[in-house]
Scaffold this active site. Structure first.
Site, PDB file in Angstrom:
ATOM      1  N   LYS A  55       0.849  -1.194   0.000  1.00  0.00           N
ATOM      2  CA  LYS A  55       0.000   0.000   0.000  1.00  0.00           C
ATOM      3  C   LYS A  55       0.890   1.251   0.000  1.00  0.00           C
ATOM      4  CE  LYS A  55      -4.040   1.562   2.622  1.00  0.00           C
ATOM      5  NZ  LYS A  55      -4.699   1.472   3.921  1.00  0.00           N
ATOM      6  N   CYS A  86     -19.246   4.994  10.127  1.00  0.00           N
ATOM      7  CA  CYS A  86     -19.261   5.624  11.455  1.00  0.00           C
ATOM      8  C   CYS A  86     -20.565   5.438  12.226  1.00  0.00           C
ATOM      9  CB  CYS A  86     -18.974   7.118  11.322  1.00  0.00           C
ATOM     10  SG  CYS A  86     -17.278   7.433  10.864  1.00  0.00           S
TER      11      CYS A  86
HETATM   12  C1  UDX Z   1     -20.391  10.725   9.407  1.00  0.00           C
HETATM   13  C2  UDX Z   1     -20.365  12.075  10.134  1.00  0.00           C
HETATM   14  O1  UDX Z   1     -21.151  13.020   9.408  1.00  0.00           O
HETATM   15  C3  UDX Z   1     -18.946  12.572  10.302  1.00  0.00           C
HETATM   16  O2  UDX Z   1     -18.949  13.771  11.058  1.00  0.00           O
HETATM   17  C4  UDX Z   1     -18.153  11.493  11.034  1.00  0.00           C
HETATM   18  O3  UDX Z   1     -16.810  11.887  11.182  1.00  0.00           O
HETATM   19  C5  UDX Z   1     -18.227  10.165  10.290  1.00  0.00           C
HETATM   20  O4  UDX Z   1     -19.588   9.797  10.102  1.00  0.00           O
HETATM   21  P1  UDX Z   1     -20.202   9.869   6.880  1.00  0.00           P
HETATM   22  O5  UDX Z   1     -20.468   8.509   7.441  1.00  0.00           O
HETATM   23  O6  UDX Z   1     -19.086  10.044   5.908  1.00  0.00           O
HETATM   24  O7  UDX Z   1     -19.899  10.913   8.082  1.00  0.00           O
HETATM   25  O8  UDX Z   1     -21.506  10.354   6.140  1.00  0.00           O
HETATM   26  P2  UDX Z   1     -22.780  11.299   6.426  1.00  0.00           P
HETATM   27  O9  UDX Z   1     -22.860  12.278   5.319  1.00  0.00           O
HETATM   28  O10 UDX Z   1     -22.789  11.828   7.796  1.00  0.00           O
HETATM   29  O11 UDX Z   1     -23.974  10.245   6.245  1.00  0.00           O
HETATM   30  C6  UDX Z   1     -24.104   9.113   7.080  1.00  0.00           C
HETATM   31  C7  UDX Z   1     -25.338   8.321   6.720  1.00  0.00           C
HETATM   32  O12 UDX Z   1     -26.518   9.030   7.043  1.00  0.00           O
HETATM   33  C8  UDX Z   1     -25.445   7.988   5.232  1.00  0.00           C
HETATM   34  O13 UDX Z   1     -25.960   6.688   5.084  1.00  0.00           O
HETATM   35  C9  UDX Z   1     -26.435   9.018   4.707  1.00  0.00           C
HETATM   36  O14 UDX Z   1     -27.123   8.593   3.558  1.00  0.00           O
HETATM   37  C10 UDX Z   1     -27.366   9.134   5.912  1.00  0.00           C
HETATM   38  N1  UDX Z   1     -28.058  10.435   5.977  1.00  0.00           N
HETATM   39  C11 UDX Z   1     -27.367  11.584   6.203  1.00  0.00           C
HETATM   40  C12 UDX Z   1     -29.448  10.468   5.835  1.00  0.00           C
HETATM   41  O15 UDX Z   1     -30.100   9.425   5.635  1.00  0.00           O
HETATM   42  N2  UDX Z   1     -30.090  11.662   5.954  1.00  0.00           N
HETATM   43  C13 UDX Z   1     -29.423  12.831   6.195  1.00  0.00           C
HETATM   44  O16 UDX Z   1     -30.093  13.877   6.297  1.00  0.00           O
HETATM   45  C14 UDX Z   1     -28.021  12.784   6.317  1.00  0.00           C
END
Ligand code: UDX
Length: 440
Positions: A35, A263
């Site tokens: 990697k 996350c």
């Molecule tokens: C998240 C946190 O936002 C971030 O701060 C943390 O560090 C890691 O986890 P991420 O997992 O990259 O980030 O994506 P995010 O955009 O937060 O979406 C997470 C999930 O929630 C996705 O499945 C998304 O589709 C869903 N989501 C998000 C919704 O269903 N509705 C929303 O309004 C927002």
């Protein structure tokens, strides 16, 4: 400043490249020598918009380098970040800290002058104390401070999020460590980003609290969406209306098929586990975990209902497999629950995703992968939108109608307008919005 990033996963690589872009001298470390070789050649192991260019330009400017052996870089470092994985343990849902502890032990033996050891991995409250104790055990004479600095970046907009955070949280009582952290994040001071110094345990818990709160907000609006469907209300207007209340806020109120990703599912489980261990159960978080799991299965039922009650023998086109757009990440993606449920009900699946198909091939069975959206849609009985990629928003609706056997679209992300779909003659089912009868 001289920075070492242990772990070239998502958080490590993005943070390392961004710190280098701030002007620091960064060495990213990974045990996987292959990697490292690829990274040296600018090959990024996952898809993140803008990251390839950022890594390439910082390699060119000699601010970013990669090494499988941390010894030299750690010896000279002002700060060593631990950004390794904390996967969910399969036995009890808690976070597996073996990689964090392994990294801490390794660093301890290499530290020379005062070094700040910064935990960026998401770790349960109290892990900083453990890390400090085990490092002290290895190096009773070591001059170091262990700091918590949780990361809040989102996949798909990680570089922007790193450079424009709402706040930076630094958990430490050590003045010397505070100075180093201030200097590291100094470029953000110029944007007036608040840097919040807290106790280490507070910083650790804040990360879980933030993710669990956001996951709760999503789950809440998803349940409101279900009620909207039964009552004829429109969830998008409800979200808009409540979001205008400054106490609630507009963000993270988009109803969908349930949250996924690396996350929220992992961190809600781990927080609930920690709370139980401390004898203060978090019933809200436990309910969020349960509701989100059930929701993904219910999405399959929604598809079946929209297709007339049975999908046995049908072929369904699925657009979008990743847990959200602008990523190739399939971890805990709703598609991984929804597609097998549709297959169990007798449907054959043809799918297209702009970035997720390579990973999906190892996770889903008996799916036919298409080269583009229309290759998936052509001849299918219905279309199911699972991920909200921008490129799906502007697809030619007349062409979709001609390509489908029956004009049925189930949109689990609300990327189309019900009125427009009715005008085009689709039986269109979305999330939490009234279905409009097809116009003649
Ligand atoms: C998240 C946190 O936002 C971030 O701060 C943390 O560090 C890691 O986890 P991420 O997992 O990259 O980030 O994506 P995010 O955009 O937060 O979406 C997470 C999930 O929630 C996705 O499945 C998304 O589709 C869903 N989501 C998000 C919704 O269903 N509705 C929303 O309004 C927002």
């Amino acid at each position: 400043m001289k920075v070492v990033m242990i772990g070239t996963g998502y958080v490590g690589l993005v943070s390392g490249a961004c710190f280098a872009d701030f002007g620091h001298e960064v060495t990213c470390i990974d045990k996987d020598a292959q990697k490292i070789e690829k990274l040296r050649n600018g090959e990024i192991p996952f898809f993140e918009p803008g990251l390839e260019n950022l890594v390439a330009s910082n390699i060119r400017w000699n601010r970013l380098s990669f090494d499988a052996d941390p010894t030299k870089a750690v010896r000279n470092a002002d700060a060593v970040f631990i950004a390794v994985g904390t996967p969910t343990r399969s036995d009890d849902g808690s976070a597996d800290l073996s990689y964090v502890e392994g990294a801490a032990r390794e660093i301890a033996g290499m530290i020379d002058a005062f070094t700040v050891v910064v935990n960026k991995s998401t770790v349960p409250v109290g892990t900083g104390d453990k890390v400090e104790a085990l490092m002290r055990n290895e190096r009773p004479d070591g001059d170091f401070a262990v700091v918590s600095n949780p990361e809040f970046l989102r996949e798909g907009s990680a570089i922007y999020d790193f450079k424009h955070p709402d706040r930076v949280i630094v958990g430490t009582d050590n003045e010397q460590a505070m100075e180093v952290m201030r200097e590291l994040y100094r470029p953000l001071y110029l944007n007036e980003t608040p840097i919040l110094f807290t106790k280490r345990r507070t910083a650790e818990l804040a990360k879980y609290a933030a993710n669990a709160f956001l996951a709760t907000k999503i789950t809440f609006i998803n349940e409101i969406a279900d009620l909207c469907e039964e009552t004829g209300a429109d969830v998008q207007q409800v979200a808009h209306a409540i979001g205008m209340d400054g106490r609630i806020g507009r963000k993270f109120l988009h109803a969908g098929p349930g949250f996924g990703g690396s996350c929220f599912p992992k961190d809600t489980l781990a927080l609930a586990k920690t709370a139980n261990q401390y004898g203060t159960p978090m019933e809200i978080v436990e309910a969020v975990v349960r509701a989100n799991e059930q929701r993904k299965l219910r999405m399959a039922e929604k598809v079946i209902k929209a297709c007339g009650g049975s999908i046995a023998g049908m072929r369904l086109a699925v657009l979008g497999l990743t847990f959200k757009q602008n990523t190739d990440d399939m971890r805990d993606a709703p598609s991984l629950t929804i597609i097998p449920a549709l297959q169990r009900a007798g449907a054959k699946i043809t799918a297209y995703d702009p970035q997720g198909m390579a990973a999906a091939k190892n996770l889903l069975q008996d799916v036919v992968y298409a080269d583009d959206p229309f290759a998936a849609i052509d001849g299918a009985d219905a279309l199911v939108v699972v991920t909200e990629w921008d490129q799906f928003r502007a697809l030619d609706l007349s062409r979709i109608k001609k390509a489908l056997k029956k004009p049925v679209i189930i949109d689990l992300r609300n990327i189309y307008s019900p009125e427009e779909m009715a005008t085009h003659g689709f039986h269109y089912v979305s999330i939490g919005r009234p279905t409009i009868n097809v116009k003649a």
